[in-house]
Design a protein around this motif. Structure first.
Motif, mmCIF file in Angstrom:
data_model
loop_
_atom_site.group_PDB
_atom_site.id
_atom_site.type_symbol
_atom_site.label_atom_id
_atom_site.label_comp_id
_atom_site.label_asym_id
_atom_site.label_seq_id
_atom_site.Cartn_x
_atom_site.Cartn_y
_atom_site.Cartn_z
ATOM 1 N N THR A 129 0.332 -0.866 0.520
ATOM 2 C CA THR A 129 -0.243 -0.197 0.480
ATOM 3 C C THR A 129 0.576 1.572 0.467
ATOM 4 O O THR A 129 2.145 0.942 0.463
ATOM 5 N N SER A 135 -6.398 0.597 -2.471
ATOM 6 C CA SER A 135 -7.117 -1.279 -3.104
ATOM 7 C C SER A 135 -6.576 -0.726 -4.748
ATOM 8 O O SER A 135 -6.614 -1.813 -5.262
ATOM 9 N N THR A 369 -9.963 -4.403 1.088
ATOM 10 C CA THR A 369 -11.467 -3.859 1.953
ATOM 11 C C THR A 369 -13.263 -5.252 1.095
ATOM 12 O O THR A 369 -12.537 -5.664 0.776
HETATM 13 C C1 LIG Z 1 -4.311 -1.574 10.741
HETATM 14 C C2 LIG Z 1 -3.396 -1.309 8.786
HETATM 15 C C3 LIG Z 1 -2.191 -2.809 9.225
HETATM 16 C C4 LIG Z 1 -2.335 -2.644 7.875
HETATM 17 N N1 LIG Z 1 -1.085 -2.825 7.289
HETATM 18 C C5 LIG Z 1 -0.474 -3.293 5.863
HETATM 19 C C6 LIG Z 1 0.222 -4.049 5.194
HETATM 20 O O1 LIG Z 1 1.352 -4.464 6.081
HETATM 21 N N2 LIG Z 1 1.158 -4.322 4.363
HETATM 22 C C7 LIG Z 1 0.536 -3.374 2.950
HETATM 23 O O2 LIG Z 1 -0.011 -2.849 2.510
HETATM 24 N N3 LIG Z 1 -1.085 -2.328 3.350
HETATM 25 C C8 LIG Z 1 -1.094 -2.366 4.783
HETATM 26 N N4 LIG Z 1 -2.180 -1.802 5.248
HETATM 27 C C9 LIG Z 1 -2.972 -1.034 4.068
HETATM 28 C C10 LIG Z 1 -4.657 -1.696 3.681
HETATM 29 O O3 LIG Z 1 -3.953 -2.268 2.608
HETATM 30 C C11 LIG Z 1 -5.463 -0.294 2.841
HETATM 31 O O4 LIG Z 1 -5.365 0.079 3.784
HETATM 32 C C12 LIG Z 1 -6.563 -0.756 2.183
HETATM 33 O O5 LIG Z 1 -6.175 -1.825 1.015
HETATM 34 C C13 LIG Z 1 -6.908 0.092 1.553
HETATM 35 O O6 LIG Z 1 -6.874 0.686 1.098
HETATM 36 P P1 LIG Z 1 -7.088 2.390 1.513
HETATM 37 O O7 LIG Z 1 -6.479 2.281 3.069
HETATM 38 O O8 LIG Z 1 -6.037 3.554 0.544
HETATM 39 O O9 LIG Z 1 -8.438 2.998 0.920
HETATM 40 P P2 LIG Z 1 -9.389 3.506 -0.646
HETATM 41 O O10 LIG Z 1 -8.399 2.012 -1.924
HETATM 42 O O11 LIG Z 1 -8.740 4.855 -0.661
HETATM 43 O O12 LIG Z 1 -10.458 2.532 -0.341
HETATM 44 C C14 LIG Z 1 -11.433 3.962 0.233
HETATM 45 C C15 LIG Z 1 -12.941 3.686 0.168
HETATM 46 O O13 LIG Z 1 -12.962 3.331 -1.393
HETATM 47 C C16 LIG Z 1 -13.496 2.197 -1.309
HETATM 48 N N5 LIG Z 1 -13.000 1.365 -2.561
HETATM 49 C C17 LIG Z 1 -12.240 1.212 -3.577
HETATM 50 N N6 LIG Z 1 -11.611 1.070 -4.612
HETATM 51 C C18 LIG Z 1 -13.553 0.862 -5.112
HETATM 52 C C19 LIG Z 1 -13.971 -0.026 -5.707
HETATM 53 N N7 LIG Z 1 -13.395 -0.271 -7.618
HETATM 54 N N8 LIG Z 1 -15.113 -0.608 -6.232
HETATM 55 C C20 LIG Z 1 -16.178 -0.232 -4.912
HETATM 56 N N9 LIG Z 1 -14.778 0.288 -3.317
HETATM 57 C C21 LIG Z 1 -13.750 0.762 -3.722
HETATM 58 C C22 LIG Z 1 -12.812 1.102 0.021
HETATM 59 O O14 LIG Z 1 -13.081 -0.020 -0.418
HETATM 60 C C23 LIG Z 1 -13.067 1.812 0.447
HETATM 61 O O15 LIG Z 1 -13.956 1.918 0.958
HETATM 62 C C24 LIG Z 1 -3.212 -1.981 6.182
HETATM 63 C C25 LIG Z 1 -4.127 -1.065 6.515
HETATM 64 C C26 LIG Z 1 -4.055 -1.569 8.360
HETATM 65 C C27 LIG Z 1 -5.587 0.229 7.719
#
Ligand SMILES: Cc1cc2nc3c(=O)[nH]c(=O)nc-3n(C[C@H](O)[C@H](O)[C@H](O)COP(=O)(O)OP(=O)(O)OC[C@H]3O[C@@H](n4cnc5c(N)ncnc54)[C@H](O)[C@@H]3O)c2cc1C
Length: 386
Positions: A129, A135, A369
């Motif tokens: 990420t 995502s 997610t």
């Molecule tokens: C405590 C914690 C630990 C983590 N550990 C790791 C780790 O070790 N390594 C790592 O790489 N990542 C890690 N993550 C990151 C995690 O995988 C991401 O937060 C997650 O993939 C979502 O990305 P984002 O937060 O950028 O949200 P975004 O991708 O910006 O999404 C925001 C919202 O939009 C929705 N959305 C996005 N795209 C779509 C779509 N095409 N259709 C419908 N809805 C959509 C999402 O579901 C969400 O509700 C961690 C996150 C947390 C909170």
């Protein structure tokens, strides 16, 4: 509830599970509240897991692991999360972050890293990420350029579990930005490599025992041999790791939700209002009926997904996404309702329910997610690959 299960364990597997269940109750549960309150990594849980040989219990025996199948590993996660989600996360994270090396490493890379990870002597992280790419994995911007005999990495990673403490991390980088997801490669970066630095340590809603860090790469040079798998093959590695890891999140969600039911049931039997135990009110019994049904459905789907993964079946991806989706949505619903069973006391830090409620939320977010899980499942239903 005890059922005649199609997912029966061998005697040896059952013995491991019983040991873990006892240890979780006697050694892990008593620390769960303090770990959350102090937001500290539970070193004592790590020590215990190392002593018990659990850190690599899901890794193959040839690398010093326990060789347990997914079903048994997930049942271990379930039992630990039932008592302490922060401790369960140690086992889940180490297994998840070792997976890129296991799936894509050369024999030399596997020998170099996996035995130390299996013993828990070293810790691993999975860095995918970024600030502008969650995502939408294909839009990552961290760049790795081959210069001479090494890759030079520039960029940053966001939300990396153990980013502050892992000894080795798999970093997903663009090696050909013109090719979208087909231009991503996985590269191993060891702690202490010049150019690798720690950014913010995040303050979170829950799971404070699992540090989450921002990582910065400034002309961070690693040898060319640190490339994991094929050049530009990183996207497939990431997706395969997430598919394997999702059942772990589902298992923690099932365990956490079961722990919430356990705690709420204890309270409901003791709390008296209107001259009787609140457990005697049908309205309360119905809440328990719905909670138990949701957890049991999640558990059975989880075991089914594990079984499919263990046998290398064609539906493992769809089932692991379904299990993660149902189990984490159920955990959120169950912990919300379990807080309600305790009334005002559910809202206090004196009882474990408000902690479990906060811990459940992250399970709907990590490793894709739940909206992304729905995309995966929907696509597989509408455009099946087999
Ligand atoms: C405590 C914690 C630990 C983590 N550990 C790791 C780790 O070790 N390594 C790592 O790489 N990542 C890690 N993550 C990151 C995690 O995988 C991401 O937060 C997650 O993939 C979502 O990305 P984002 O937060 O950028 O949200 P975004 O991708 O910006 O999404 C925001 C919202 O939009 C929705 N959305 C996005 N795209 C779509 C779509 N095409 N259709 C419908 N809805 C959509 C999402 O579901 C969400 O509700 C961690 C996150 C947390 C909170």
């Amino acid at each position: 509830m005890s059922l005649e299960s199609p997912y029966a364990l061998t005697d040896a597997e059952q013995a491991i599970l019983e040991l873990v269940t006892r240890v979780a109750r006697e050694k892990l549960e008593p620390n769960a509240e303090a770990i959350d309150r102090e937001e500290r990594f539970p070193e004592e849980s790590l020590r215990l897991f190392k002593e018990l040989g659990l850190m690599g219990c899901h890794l193959p025996e040839e690398y010093g692991g326990g060789g347990l199948r997914s079903l048994v590993f997930c049942r271990i996660l379930e039992e630990v999360a039932r008592k302490c989600a922060n401790s369960a996360n140690i086992l889940s994270q180490q297994d998840f972050a070792a997976t890129p090396i296991l799936l894509a490493g050369t024999p030399q890379q596997k020998q170099k890293y996996l035995p130390a990870l299996a013993q828990g002597e070293k810790l691993a992280a999975f860095a995918l990420t970024e600030p502008n790419a969650g995502s939408d994995v294909s839009s990552i911007e961290t760049r790795a350029e081959l210069r001479g005999d090494g890759y030079v990495i520039n960029g940053s990673k966001q939300f990396i579990t153990w980013g502050n403490m892992a000894h080795v991390m798999t970093v997903f980088c663009k090696t050909d930005p013109s090719r979208g997801h087909k231009g991503i490669s996985a590269i191993l970066v060891e702690r202490g490599t010049p150019g690798l630095s720690l950014g913010r340590l995040e303050k979170k809603l829950g799971m404070g025992g699992s540090p989450t860090a921002q990582i910065i790469f400034e002309d961070c040079r690693v040898p060319e041999e640190n490339l994991l798998g094929e050049l530009h093959g990183g996207f497939t590695i990431a997706m395969n790791c997430l598919e394997r890891g999702r059942v772990g999140v589902a298992a923690m969600a099932v365990g956490l939700a079961q722990g919430a039911i356990d705690a709420a049931a204890r309270y409901a039997r003791e709390r008296r209002q209107f001259g009787k135990s609140i457990a005697e009110f049908q309205a309360i019994q119905f809440i328990f009926a719905d909670m138990a049904t949701a957890v049991e459905a999640s558990r059975q789907l989880l075991y089914c997904a594990c079984h499919e993964a263990d046998r290398g079946g064609p539906n493992a991806n769809r089932l692991s996404a379904m299990a993660k989706l149902l189990a984490s949505d159920s955990a959120m619903e169950v912990t919300t309702n379990a807080v309600q069973v305790l009334g005002g006391y559910g809202y206090l830090k004196d009882f474990p329910l408000e902690r479990m409620f906060r811990e459940a939320k992250v399970m709907q977010i990590v490793e894709g997610t739940n909206q992304i899980q729905r995309l995966i499942i929907g696509r597989e239903v509408l455009f099946p690959r087999n």
